[in-house]
Design a protein around this motif. Structure first.
Motif, PDB file in Angstrom:
ATOM      1  N   GLY A 182       0.697  -0.689   0.097  1.00  0.00           N
ATOM      2  CA  GLY A 182       0.031   0.145   0.082  1.00  0.00           C
ATOM      3  C   GLY A 182       0.619   1.735  -0.236  1.00  0.00           C
ATOM      4  O   GLY A 182      -0.020   2.235   0.755  1.00  0.00           O
ATOM      5  N   ILE A 183       1.936   1.339  -0.338  1.00  0.00           N
ATOM      6  CA  ILE A 183       3.151   2.385  -0.636  1.00  0.00           C
ATOM      7  C   ILE A 183       3.186   2.727  -1.768  1.00  0.00           C
ATOM      8  O   ILE A 183       3.668   1.938  -2.500  1.00  0.00           O
ATOM      9  N   ASP A 184       2.477   3.948  -2.183  1.00  0.00           N
ATOM     10  CA  ASP A 184       2.280   4.497  -3.875  1.00  0.00           C
ATOM     11  C   ASP A 184       4.069   4.899  -4.254  1.00  0.00           C
ATOM     12  O   ASP A 184       4.652   5.067  -3.473  1.00  0.00           O
ATOM     13  N   ILE A 185       4.587   4.480  -5.010  1.00  0.00           N
ATOM     14  CA  ILE A 185       6.088   5.279  -5.641  1.00  0.00           C
ATOM     15  C   ILE A 185       6.199   5.216  -7.032  1.00  0.00           C
ATOM     16  O   ILE A 185       4.761   5.584  -7.857  1.00  0.00           O
ATOM     17  N   THR A 186       6.765   6.456  -7.353  1.00  0.00           N
ATOM     18  CA  THR A 186       6.954   7.970  -7.948  1.00  0.00           C
ATOM     19  C   THR A 186       8.036   8.074  -8.653  1.00  0.00           C
ATOM     20  O   THR A 186       8.716   7.677  -8.232  1.00  0.00           O
ATOM     21  N   SER A 187       7.819   7.543 -10.085  1.00  0.00           N
ATOM     22  CA  SER A 187       8.860   7.076 -11.091  1.00  0.00           C
ATOM     23  C   SER A 187       9.226   8.528 -11.454  1.00  0.00           C
ATOM     24  O   SER A 187       8.369   8.907 -12.643  1.00  0.00           O
ATOM     25  N   GLU A 188      10.964   9.216 -11.061  1.00  0.00           N
ATOM     26  CA  GLU A 188      10.677   9.980 -12.149  1.00  0.00           C
ATOM     27  C   GLU A 188      11.685  10.549 -13.486  1.00  0.00           C
ATOM     28  O   GLU A 188      12.650   9.885 -13.516  1.00  0.00           O
ATOM     29  N   ILE A 189      11.616  10.869 -14.367  1.00  0.00           N
ATOM     30  CA  ILE A 189      12.236  10.879 -15.390  1.00  0.00           C
ATOM     31  C   ILE A 189      12.823  12.300 -15.931  1.00  0.00           C
ATOM     32  O   ILE A 189      11.742  13.507 -15.493  1.00  0.00           O
ATOM     33  N   HIS A 190      13.584  12.636 -15.017  1.00  0.00           N
ATOM     34  CA  HIS A 190      14.586  14.273 -15.314  1.00  0.00           C
ATOM     35  C   HIS A 190      15.440  14.590 -16.398  1.00  0.00           C
ATOM     36  O   HIS A 190      15.684  13.634 -17.296  1.00  0.00           O
ATOM     37  N   ILE A 191      14.759  16.034 -17.415  1.00  0.00           N
ATOM     38  CA  ILE A 191      15.255  15.986 -18.584  1.00  0.00           C
ATOM     39  C   ILE A 191      16.196  17.430 -17.472  1.00  0.00           C
ATOM     40  O   ILE A 191      15.992  18.143 -17.222  1.00  0.00           O
TER      41      ILE A 191
END
Length: 259
Positions: free
Chosen positions: A180-189
């Protein structure tokens, strides 16, 4: 629900999830986490020329980008999951998000995707974000606008990319242990690195379009090809999974793959 971040450091429509799975994959919503994707443009203000090494010289030229946008056509998520019974790579999971959506790359809050992840050890996770020119219509696939300043004055500047564009990255050995822990994946430009090998003299001598330094395939093409090459190759992608021991990252960029 808490959210952790899985950072890829290398830009609200229907979500289509198509999962290919074998045994031992638990998709119980109460037991699973969600992985969302964010595209972020970083370093919007910087001095020119952009160097990979430090210099003691004081730069007189700079760029400030105040707009950064990208058409996002699809986000493709693939994972290889260890079987709970055998410990081997017996499960493959694939999700796909469909736009198109015009994304403000300077918006730090917009999240796309929300792919379901069950607690497990994922041998490999791969994300591919694509922007297709056929989805852009009358807009560029990728667009920047801002101000270029030199010792002699300042001018509006814009970059327009009308070509297909994609970013891909992957990581091995990702462990999702909490439920139940949401994960955020970030693509950095990194916007400063898009200007690698572009000299202030190139911009000083660039052709103006209605008073704007417009950089596109049709106008100032040599500068465009340098920036477009940087955009495809040089955007960093690195994962940091908060709360877990750091592991070696695998980076991959560009749009040389076809689905």
């Amino acid at each position: 629900m808490r959210r952790r971040k899985l950072v890829l450091a290398i830009a609200a429509l229907a979500v289509v999830l198509a999962a290919c799975q074998k045994n031992d994959f638990n998709s119980d919503k109460d037991q699973s986490s969600e992985l969302g994707v964010q595209l972020k443009a970083l370093n919007s203000s910087f001095a020119l020329p952009v160097n990979t090494t430090k210099s003691g010289a004081i730069a007189m030229d700079s760029i400030t980008w105040d707009s950064a946008q990208m058409i996002v056509s699809t986000i493709k998520f693939e994972a290889e999951l260890k079987s709970l019974s055998t410990g081997r790579d017996s499960i493959e999971v694939e999700y796909k998000w469909h736009g198109p959506q015009l994304v403000n790359l300077l918006d730090t809050n917009l999240t796309l995707g929300n792919f379901v992840l069950s607690p497990a050890i994922y041998d490999e996770i791969e994300l591919k974000v694509s922007g297709d020119k056929e989805d852009a219509g009358d807009d560029p696939v990728f667009y920047l606008s801002g101000t270029y300043k030199s010792s002699t004055g300042s001018w509006p500047i814009a970059v327009e990319v009308w070509d297909d564009l994609s970013f891909k990255t992957e990581r091995e050995d990702v462990e999702v242990t909490d439920e139940g822990i949401d994960i955020t994946s970030e693509i950095h430009i990194y916007l400063d690195e898009l200007m690698l090998n572009v000299e202030p003299e190139d911009l000083d001598n660039a052709q103006l379009s209605d008073g704007v330094i417009l950089i596109s395939r049709e106008v100032n093409r040599s500068i465009y090809e340098t920036i477009f090459g940087n955009l495809k190759r040089d955007c960093h992608a690195e994962y940091k999974y908060w709360g877990h021991k750091n592991k070696k990252d695998h980076h991959e960029h560009g749009d040389d793959d076809e689905d």
